[in-house]
Scaffold this motif. Sequence first.
Motif, PDB file in Angstrom:
ATOM      1  N   ALA A  48      -4.361   9.515  -0.664  1.00 20.15           N
ATOM      2  CA  ALA A  48      -3.366   8.740  -1.407  1.00 20.15           C
ATOM      3  C   ALA A  48      -4.165   7.678  -2.158  1.00 20.15           C
ATOM      4  N   VAL A  49      -4.518   7.993  -3.405  1.00 18.80           N
ATOM      5  CA  VAL A  49      -5.468   7.158  -4.146  1.00 18.80           C
ATOM      6  C   VAL A  49      -4.986   6.857  -5.565  1.00 18.80           C
ATOM      7  N   SER A  50      -3.665   6.918  -5.764  1.00 18.39           N
ATOM      8  CA  SER A  50      -3.145   6.585  -7.083  1.00 18.39           C
ATOM      9  C   SER A  50      -3.316   5.107  -7.388  1.00 18.39           C
ATOM     10  N   SER A  51      -3.440   4.298  -6.336  1.00 19.03           N
ATOM     11  CA  SER A  51      -3.684   2.864  -6.494  1.00 19.03           C
ATOM     12  C   SER A  51      -4.352   2.371  -5.224  1.00 19.03           C
ATOM     13  N   THR A  52      -4.881   1.156  -5.267  1.00 19.31           N
ATOM     14  CA  THR A  52      -5.463   0.566  -4.064  1.00 19.31           C
ATOM     15  C   THR A  52      -4.354  -0.053  -3.220  1.00 19.31           C
ATOM     16  N   PRO A  53      -4.555  -0.138  -1.906  1.00 21.32           N
ATOM     17  CA  PRO A  53      -5.746   0.291  -1.172  1.00 21.32           C
ATOM     18  C   PRO A  53      -5.834   1.814  -1.106  1.00 21.32           C
ATOM     19  N   TYR A  54      -7.065   2.340  -1.303  1.00 22.78           N
ATOM     20  CA  TYR A  54      -7.270   3.777  -1.174  1.00 22.78           C
ATOM     21  C   TYR A  54      -7.041   4.176   0.274  1.00 22.78           C
ATOM     22  N   THR A  55      -6.291   5.268   0.476  1.00 21.98           N
ATOM     23  CA  THR A  55      -5.745   5.593   1.788  1.00 21.98           C
ATOM     24  C   THR A  55      -5.973   7.057   2.119  1.00 21.98           C
ATOM     25  N   GLN A  56      -6.198   7.327   3.406  1.00 22.94           N
ATOM     26  CA  GLN A  56      -6.212   8.695   3.911  1.00 22.94           C
ATOM     27  C   GLN A  56      -4.984   8.879   4.788  1.00 22.94           C
ATOM     28  N   CYS A  57      -4.188   9.892   4.484  1.00 22.26           N
ATOM     29  CA  CYS A  57      -2.956  10.167   5.220  1.00 22.26           C
ATOM     30  C   CYS A  57      -3.227  11.303   6.202  1.00 22.26           C
ATOM     31  N   LEU A  58      -2.910  11.107   7.462  1.00 22.83           N
ATOM     32  CA  LEU A  58      -3.108  12.126   8.486  1.00 22.83           C
ATOM     33  C   LEU A  58      -1.830  12.310   9.283  1.00 22.83           C
ATOM     34  N   ALA A  59      -1.573  13.551   9.690  1.00 26.95           N
ATOM     35  CA  ALA A  59      -0.416  13.846  10.532  1.00 26.95           C
ATOM     36  C   ALA A  59      -0.839  14.855  11.589  1.00 26.95           C
ATOM     37  N   THR A  68       7.651  11.929   4.302  1.00 25.13           N
ATOM     38  CA  THR A  68       8.962  11.463   3.870  1.00 25.13           C
ATOM     39  C   THR A  68       9.478  10.405   4.847  1.00 25.13           C
ATOM     40  N   GLY A  69       9.879   9.261   4.312  1.00 26.21           N
ATOM     41  CA  GLY A  69      10.392   8.171   5.146  1.00 26.21           C
ATOM     42  C   GLY A  69       9.324   7.321   5.800  1.00 26.21           C
ATOM     43  N   PHE A  70       8.084   7.647   5.583  1.00 26.78           N
ATOM     44  CA  PHE A  70       6.974   6.915   6.205  1.00 26.78           C
ATOM     45  C   PHE A  70       6.696   5.601   5.489  1.00 26.78           C
ATOM     46  N   GLY A  71       6.957   5.568   4.187  1.00 24.94           N
ATOM     47  CA  GLY A  71       6.667   4.376   3.401  1.00 24.94           C
ATOM     48  C   GLY A  71       5.219   4.323   2.963  1.00 24.94           C
ATOM     49  N   GLY A  72       4.941   3.430   2.014  1.00 27.27           N
ATOM     50  CA  GLY A  72       3.578   3.216   1.561  1.00 27.27           C
ATOM     51  C   GLY A  72       3.062   4.355   0.700  1.00 27.27           C
ATOM     52  N   PRO A  73       1.761   4.335   0.420  1.00 25.52           N
ATOM     53  CA  PRO A  73       1.191   5.327  -0.508  1.00 25.52           C
ATOM     54  C   PRO A  73       1.243   6.754   0.012  1.00 25.52           C
ATOM     55  N   CYS A  74       1.262   6.969   1.329  1.00 21.35           N
ATOM     56  CA  CYS A  74       1.328   8.343   1.836  1.00 21.35           C
ATOM     57  C   CYS A  74       2.651   9.011   1.464  1.00 21.35           C
ATOM     58  N   GLN A  75       3.713   8.222   1.405  1.00 17.56           N
ATOM     59  CA  GLN A  75       5.004   8.763   0.999  1.00 17.56           C
ATOM     60  C   GLN A  75       5.108   8.906  -0.513  1.00 17.56           C
ATOM     61  N   SER A  76       4.562   7.943  -1.252  1.00 18.81           N
ATOM     62  CA  SER A  76       4.769   7.917  -2.698  1.00 18.81           C
ATOM     63  C   SER A  76       3.729   8.721  -3.478  1.00 18.81           C
ATOM     64  N   SER A  77       2.576   9.017  -2.880  1.00 17.20           N
ATOM     65  CA  SER A  77       1.501   9.696  -3.594  1.00 17.20           C
ATOM     66  C   SER A  77       1.274  11.094  -3.041  1.00 17.20           C
ATOM     67  N   ASN A  78       0.852  11.993  -3.908  1.00 19.62           N
ATOM     68  CA  ASN A  78       0.537  13.373  -3.525  1.00 19.62           C
ATOM     69  C   ASN A  78      -0.758  13.754  -4.222  1.00 19.62           C
ATOM     70  N   ASP A  79      -1.870  13.182  -3.736  1.00 19.84           N
ATOM     71  CA  ASP A  79      -3.104  13.179  -4.512  1.00 19.84           C
ATOM     72  C   ASP A  79      -4.102  14.256  -4.138  1.00 19.84           C
ATOM     73  N   GLY A  80      -3.787  15.085  -3.145  1.00 21.26           N
ATOM     74  CA  GLY A  80      -4.603  16.271  -2.935  1.00 21.26           C
ATOM     75  C   GLY A  80      -5.862  16.077  -2.124  1.00 21.26           C
ATOM     76  N   ASP A  81      -6.883  16.908  -2.407  1.00 23.55           N
ATOM     77  CA  ASP A  81      -8.049  17.080  -1.539  1.00 23.55           C
ATOM     78  C   ASP A  81      -7.566  17.372  -0.118  1.00 23.55           C
ATOM     79  N   PRO A  82      -6.649  18.336   0.044  1.00 22.36           N
ATOM     80  CA  PRO A  82      -5.988  18.520   1.338  1.00 22.36           C
ATOM     81  C   PRO A  82      -6.824  19.317   2.329  1.00 22.36           C
ATOM     82  N   ILE A  83      -6.566  19.076   3.603  1.00 24.97           N
ATOM     83  CA  ILE A  83      -7.137  19.866   4.696  1.00 24.97           C
ATOM     84  C   ILE A  83      -6.030  20.175   5.692  1.00 24.97           C
ATOM     85  N   ALA A  84      -5.857  21.454   6.022  1.00 23.30           N
ATOM     86  CA  ALA A  84      -4.983  21.876   7.121  1.00 23.30           C
ATOM     87  C   ALA A  84      -5.873  22.391   8.240  1.00 23.30           C
ATOM     88  N   GLN A  85      -5.673  21.860   9.449  1.00 22.33           N
ATOM     89  CA  GLN A  85      -6.485  22.232  10.597  1.00 22.33           C
ATOM     90  C   GLN A  85      -5.591  22.544  11.787  1.00 22.33           C
TER      91      GLN A  85
END
Length: 523
Positions: free
Chosen positions: A185-196, A154-171
């Motif tokens: 975050a792959v609803s559109s290009t550029p295809y993105t991996q979101c990490l926190a 939230t508040g990060f901007g870009g596809p990580c904020q707007s997309s919730n596309d799954g294949d999640p990993i909690a570590q």
Amino acid sequence: MKRLLCSLAGFLFLGMLTASAQSGEAWGRAEVSSAARHDVSPPLRDIKPIPPRFGPPHEKPRPIPLGHVEGLAEGENDPALQSSANVLVGTTSPVTFDGLGVGGGYTPDAAPPDTNGAVGATQYVQWVNEAFAVYSKTTGARLYGPAAGNTIWTGFGGPCQSSNDGDPIAQYDKAANRWVMTQLAVSSTPYTQCLAVSTTSDATGSWNRYAFSYGTQFNDYPKLGVWPDAYYITYNIFTSTFQGSKLCALDRAKMLAGQAATQQCFQLSSSFGGVLPADLDSATAPPAGAPNYMLNFGNNSLNLWKFHVDWATPANTTLTGPTSIPVAAFTSACGGGACITQPSTSQKLDSLGDRLMYRLAYRNFGTYESLVVNHSVKVSGNRRNQVVGVRWYELRSPNATPTVYQQGTYSPDSNRRWMGSIAMDKVGDIALGYSVSSASLFPSIRYTGRVPTDPLGTMELESNLYDGTGSQLQNLNRWGDYSAMAIDPVDQCTFWYTTEYLKTSGTFNWSTRIGHFKFPGCQ
């Protein structure tokens, strides 16, 4: 979500299993790129959870098929099949509570759930497709959530904020006492991996947030491993055709500090897919300078790569391998597809037998290093009516001459066992969790295990973690696509397992369960 994969998954069937070994030089220099953006979030507890979407039920596109091994001749028995197990698995009675799903505060509208979770100092975090929650480790009470996965951004901007596309990993990074969360975050290009990466051991606190872009390379089925020098992540990459696995190292030190971070990646050929990175479980770190070990399976073999990253001089970063490690002959469960039977329905469930199951768990015992991993294999029958079991391995000496210390196929009766996850505690006890089903047994959650004094290659008699009371019905065969066996970082003894089940027969009405137990000999 994964729109490109939808159009291709039914047509791609990959001959990944017979390629010859490559040298480090053959893989070329690592591709170096910076995170597309990064910041530090407010405390998660101060961010209102985004309600998980509830819309028309939809099936997540199946991960790209990776091909399968037909290592056994028709009618041939699995040479690693365990012949007997006479002692009930000697753990404490499991303590369980509902995770996300029906009855767990979240009404799913997508399948499969991709159930996974991790345990930290005081909390357990579970993440399924489209939602996560934070639980008290001692009471099982939900402390935060359920929240849509992109709530973290939230508040990060870009596809990580707007997309919730799954294949999640909690570590959980046990050495740093931090949480690591990642999804697509792959609803559109550029295809993105979101990490926190959390800034403390409290998952409801603030997070260092990152987005890594892969342009038009679709970064499917990400799998994450924690290592001292990097967070290692692997993908199955494709554009118009399958490109092979991409193996990446993310700058862990910079991400722990919330600083600008880079990644270094190697692209394998299309001969290789479904690679897992080693994930550190032991309180003892790997030997100084040890590479991350990465693994997939081949034709009656395991393939091992060594990834050594140099952040100061990326030109010195190397990927060597694969080294082919012979194992007992096997045939992939269900030809890599769906053949798992259930009661009162003709609907079969997907085995996902075309790949190793997450995680590749690593432990350093000082005098030796150990890796444990599993996958689903055919025990008997044909693709339409097949008994399926769990093949598991313990590998040793991965940085010298990697060897199979022990292996076995667990299938004590005609029930189908699949979708496993495996880990090892600090004294060498092993626990293996999985789903079990048959024409007379609703899909349920069980586990087995062993102690070091058990005969090599054997597990003890399984124990029930939780009974399912429903079957998944017509036109939905997806199950999994993975589960999670984690080890408690505080005592290095307690195993935590989570996967899915159904309370009643239907579709898109799955539940999940979280349970923990330990072997009394581990103190």
